[in-house]
Design an enzyme around this catalytic site. Structure first.
Site, PDB file in Angstrom:
ATOM      1  N   GLN A  86      17.920 -13.211  -2.494  1.00 36.87           N
ATOM      2  CA  GLN A  86      18.439 -14.504  -2.044  1.00 36.87           C
ATOM      3  C   GLN A  86      18.206 -14.688  -0.558  1.00 36.87           C
ATOM      4  O   GLN A  86      19.082 -14.434   0.271  1.00 36.87           O
ATOM      5  CB  GLN A  86      19.929 -14.646  -2.378  1.00 36.87           C
ATOM      6  CG  GLN A  86      20.418 -16.044  -2.098  1.00 36.87           C
ATOM      7  CD  GLN A  86      21.782 -16.314  -2.666  1.00 36.87           C
ATOM      8  OE1 GLN A  86      22.350 -15.513  -3.388  1.00 36.87           O
ATOM      9  NE2 GLN A  86      22.317 -17.457  -2.342  1.00 36.87           N
ATOM     10  N   PHE A  87      17.003 -15.152  -0.208  1.00 34.33           N
ATOM     11  CA  PHE A  87      16.609 -15.308   1.196  1.00 34.33           C
ATOM     12  C   PHE A  87      17.515 -16.250   1.960  1.00 34.33           C
ATOM     13  O   PHE A  87      17.598 -16.190   3.189  1.00 34.33           O
ATOM     14  CB  PHE A  87      15.151 -15.757   1.308  1.00 34.33           C
ATOM     15  CG  PHE A  87      14.930 -17.212   0.992  1.00 34.33           C
ATOM     16  CD1 PHE A  87      14.924 -18.150   2.013  1.00 34.33           C
ATOM     17  CD2 PHE A  87      14.734 -17.644  -0.309  1.00 34.33           C
ATOM     18  CE1 PHE A  87      14.718 -19.497   1.739  1.00 34.33           C
ATOM     19  CE2 PHE A  87      14.524 -18.975  -0.599  1.00 34.33           C
ATOM     20  CZ  PHE A  87      14.523 -19.907   0.432  1.00 34.33           C
ATOM     21  N   THR A  88      18.246 -17.127   1.278  1.00 35.67           N
ATOM     22  CA  THR A  88      19.067 -18.122   1.968  1.00 35.67           C
ATOM     23  C   THR A  88      20.222 -17.500   2.744  1.00 35.67           C
ATOM     24  O   THR A  88      20.856 -18.186   3.552  1.00 35.67           O
ATOM     25  CB  THR A  88      19.611 -19.178   0.979  1.00 35.67           C
ATOM     26  OG1 THR A  88      20.411 -18.520  -0.012  1.00 35.67           O
ATOM     27  CG2 THR A  88      18.477 -19.943   0.323  1.00 35.67           C
TER      28      THR A  88
END
Length: 164
Positions: A86-88
């Site tokens: 989850q790069f966010t």
């Protein structure tokens, strides 16, 4: 690396297409008691951060013992881990209204480090179930406790040496 660790009684992940329909190529995955990891990788992450994070996650005593105290690890209770990229988690929202993700790692590097983390966790004897890197996923889970912990390896690099 930034990892949101959630103690869950169940978790389910499915990959969906651009219309929100299940992707027929990805077999939905689920776990019962264990940990849901939301994992973001930066370009500075490598073997040292992977080893540190895997050790902390595997040994973190956040499951209750017979007296109701958080004294058991995911290994102790034979729980499973669901790991989702989850790069966010590297969103920078200090300026304007659109998040910047410049702190997130390049996709090829991030995928490699995420896979290394999952492998390192499995070496502790933990079954690791994953989402699909870079895909649009839907998560359904029940946070147990709730227990939610943030592990940030960027702090490891800045903190003085600590035993434990």
């Amino acid at each position: 690396m930034r990892i949101v660790i959630q103690r869950v009684s169940r978790a389910h992940v499915d990959v969906v297409d651009d219309r929100g329909q299940p992707d027929g190529e990805f077999e939905p995955q689920q776990i019962r008691q264990g940990l849901l990891l939301l994992v973001a990788v930066s370009d500075q992450d490598g073997p040292e951060q992977v080893a540190y994070a895997a050790r902390k996650i595997a040994k973190m005593r956040i499951f209750e013992d017979d007296q109701g105290k958080m004294n058991r690890s995911v290994v102790d209770c034979r729980g499973r881990i669901m790991s989702v990229s989850q790069f966010t988690l590297y969103a920078d929202i200090r300026h304007g209204n659109r998040p910047s993700f410049i702190g997130a790692g390049r996709p090829d590097h991030a995928e490699e480090v995420w896979e290394d983390l999952n492998q390192a966790l499995s070496e502790y004897g933990i079954e690791v179930i994953t989402g699909s890197f870079g895909a649009h996923m839907r998560l359904d889970f029940v946070n147990d406790g709730p227990v939610t912990i943030l592990l940030d390896t960027d702090e490891l690099m800045q903190a003085p040496a600590h035993q434990g």
